[in-house]
Enzyme design. Structure first.
Site, PDB file in Angstrom:
ATOM      1  N   TYR A  90    -112.247 -92.344  58.036  1.00  0.00           N
ATOM      2  CA  TYR A  90    -113.492 -92.836  57.436  1.00  0.00           C
ATOM      3  C   TYR A  90    -113.216 -93.892  56.369  1.00  0.00           C
ATOM      4  O   TYR A  90    -114.095 -94.685  56.041  1.00  0.00           O
ATOM      5  CB  TYR A  90    -114.262 -91.687  56.788  1.00  0.00           C
TER       6      TYR A  90
ATOM      7  N   LYS B  82    -104.293 -82.249  65.425  1.00  0.00           N
ATOM      8  CA  LYS B  82    -103.864 -82.796  66.709  1.00  0.00           C
ATOM      9  C   LYS B  82    -102.390 -83.162  66.545  1.00  0.00           C
ATOM     10  O   LYS B  82    -101.972 -84.304  66.752  1.00  0.00           O
ATOM     11  CB  LYS B  82    -104.742 -84.011  67.062  1.00  0.00           C
TER      12      LYS B  82
ATOM     13  N   ASP C 273    -108.849 -80.059  70.207  1.00  0.00           N
ATOM     14  CA  ASP C 273    -109.537 -79.952  71.508  1.00  0.00           C
ATOM     15  C   ASP C 273    -109.717 -78.490  71.907  1.00  0.00           C
ATOM     16  O   ASP C 273    -110.760 -78.097  72.438  1.00  0.00           O
ATOM     17  CB  ASP C 273    -108.817 -80.778  72.594  1.00  0.00           C
TER      18      ASP C 273
ATOM     19  N   ASP D 218    -116.311 -83.590  61.035  1.00  0.00           N
ATOM     20  CA  ASP D 218    -117.640 -84.139  61.320  1.00  0.00           C
ATOM     21  C   ASP D 218    -118.118 -83.648  62.681  1.00  0.00           C
ATOM     22  O   ASP D 218    -119.248 -83.174  62.832  1.00  0.00           O
ATOM     23  CB  ASP D 218    -117.583 -85.670  61.299  1.00  0.00           C
TER      24      ASP D 218
ATOM     25  N   ASP E  36    -121.008 -80.170  63.594  1.00  0.00           N
ATOM     26  CA  ASP E  36    -122.248 -80.307  64.376  1.00  0.00           C
ATOM     27  C   ASP E  36    -122.234 -79.315  65.535  1.00  0.00           C
ATOM     28  O   ASP E  36    -123.239 -78.661  65.835  1.00  0.00           O
ATOM     29  CB  ASP E  36    -122.390 -81.733  64.954  1.00  0.00           C
TER      30      ASP E  36
HETATM   31  C1  IPM Z   1    -122.327 -85.900  58.123  1.00  0.00           C
HETATM   32  C2  IPM Z   1    -122.877 -87.180  58.717  1.00  0.00           C
HETATM   33  C3  IPM Z   1    -122.203 -88.361  58.035  1.00  0.00           C
HETATM   34  C4  IPM Z   1    -120.712 -88.276  58.313  1.00  0.00           C
HETATM   35  C5  IPM Z   1    -122.756 -89.742  58.428  1.00  0.00           C
HETATM   36  C6  IPM Z   1    -124.249 -89.822  58.216  1.00  0.00           C
HETATM   37  C7  IPM Z   1    -122.039 -90.850  57.713  1.00  0.00           C
HETATM   38  O1  IPM Z   1    -122.699 -87.199  60.094  1.00  0.00           O
HETATM   39  O2  IPM Z   1    -122.525 -85.686  56.910  1.00  0.00           O
HETATM   40  O3  IPM Z   1    -121.710 -85.126  58.853  1.00  0.00           O
HETATM   41  O4  IPM Z   1    -120.238 -88.750  59.355  1.00  0.00           O
HETATM   42  O5  IPM Z   1    -119.980 -87.743  57.469  1.00  0.00           O
HETATM   43 MG    MG Z   2    -121.871 -85.416  60.887  1.00  0.00          MG
END
Ligand code: IPM
Ligand code: MG
Length: 355
Positions: free
Chosen positions: A142, A190, A222, A246, A250
């Site tokens: 990032y 990884k 993975d 990240d 999710d």
């Molecule tokens: C998160 C989001 C952010 C990230 C984006 C919006 C930059 O997806 O907080 O997980 O990738 O960190």
């Molecule tokens: Mg995210």
């Protein structure tokens, strides 16, 4: 206790859900006798519209002078479909994390008994899941340099960089969290391919003897992507780099059955930040229908992680559970029952705290 809270409602449904968390925080302040003051700042697309900058200096000053930051969401479709946009709302979030030194993102995944059937996964796999990710938040791909394109614009590159120090400070938080939980730590990397991942694994291996009560497992990212939805109960605390975290967090949010309910905390310096993991959900903005519970539970994390006030945090969790059990909820989880407005849920929660 005196608390100065910076409020960053952000974009989309951010302002609506943050407003409900404020009602709840005020009710907690009244009930437990805390002096709470709020100061609001702009971040994200609304900050670009107003100032040209997604994280203006004025907002940073409000955050830096606060005891904790309560954050809604950022993002606007007008930027998502324009890869050439020079200024993007997300840059504000990344700069905020970096400037506030928030190197650890804590994302718990747990289930609610009254909602567990909403998970798309089989009930016996998800019922009782209780895991937490510690995602590194201010390093890795990032932020690594160089990044960009060649002169012709036909080749693009990002750089993944980690220093030992960055890994140590994140890993220690993971070890300490595991000590207070089921004492299992999973290092997600990884290492079969990436040099940065080998440094992660080596560093965690060196730290492990300092935490003899914690069992450490090493798994490739993975494989974790697969096992996380297959056997989520196999995990307790997971530590990982920025990009892997990240993606996996999710994925993990699906386990609980409702992304609208999951809170998070970003830690690392004096000022800590708390936010729901859902996004700005622009389609629902201004309609008073968004689920505020993820932000309300982020406020609970603020009392716990930010101020060390467990009883206050518990009081919030309890009224959230009550609203779920009694069906006083927004349309996304109403399941054919009456759906309440975002603002009605906030009023209800605050009234229950003071009842
Ligand atoms: C998160 C989001 C952010 C990230 C984006 C919006 C930059 O997806 O907080 O997980 O990738 O960190
Ligand atoms: Mg995210």
């Amino acid at each position: 206790m005196e608390m100065n809270i910076a409020l960053l409602p952000g974009d989309g449904i951010g302002p609506e859900v943050v407003a409900q968390a404020v009602k709840v925080v005020q009710a907690i302040g009244q009930k437990f006798g805390h002096q709470i003051t709020f100061k609001e700042g702009l971040v994200g697309a609304c900050a670009i519209d107003a100032t040209g900058d997604p994280y203006p200096d004025a907002t940073h000053e409000i955050c830096a002078a606060s005891d904790a930051v309560l954050f809604g969401a950022i993002g606007d479709p007008k930027y998502d479909n324009d890869p050439k946009a020079k200024v993007r709302p997300e840059q504000g979030l990344l700069r905020m994390r970096q400037k506030l030194g928030l190197f650890a993102n804590v994302r718990p995944t747990f289930t609610f008994p009254s909602l567990v059937h909403k998970s798309p996964l089989k009930l016996d796999r998800v019922d009782g899941v209780d895991l937490v990710f510690f995602r590194e938040l201010t390093g890795g791909i990032y932020f690594g340099e160089p990044r960009g394109r060649n002169e012709q614009g036909t080749k693009a590159f990002d750089t993944n960089v980690y220093t030992k120090e960055e890994i140590v400070r994140l890993a220690r938080m993971g070890f300490e969290a595991a000590q207070g939980r089921r004492k299992l730590l999973t290092c997600v990397d990884k290492a079969n391919v990436m040099a940065t991942s080998r440094l992660w694994r080596e560093t965690v291996q060196e730290l492990a003897p300092e935490y003899p009560d914690v069992k450490v497992e090493y798994e490739f990212v993975d494989a974790v992507a697969m096992r996380l939805i297959q056997w989520p109960k196999a995990y307790d605390v997971l530590i990982t780099e920025n990009l892997f975290g990240d993606i996996l967090t999710d994925e993990a949010s699906v386990i609980s059955g409702s992304m609208g309910l999951m809170p998070s905390a970003s830690l690392g310096s004096k000022v800590k930040l708390f936010e729901p993991i859902h996004g700005s959900y622009p389609q629902a903005a201004g309609k008073d229908i968004a689920n505020p519970l993820g932000t309300v539970l982020s406020a609970a994390m603020m009392f716990d992680y930010g101020f060390g006030l467990k009883e206050e945090a518990q009081a919030i969790s309890e009224v959230v559970n009550l609203s779920l059990a009694e069906g006083f909820v927004t349309e996304d989880i109403a399941e054919g029952g009456k759906a309440y407005k975002t603002s009605e849920v906030g009023d209800w929660l605050a009234a229950k705290i003071l009842a």
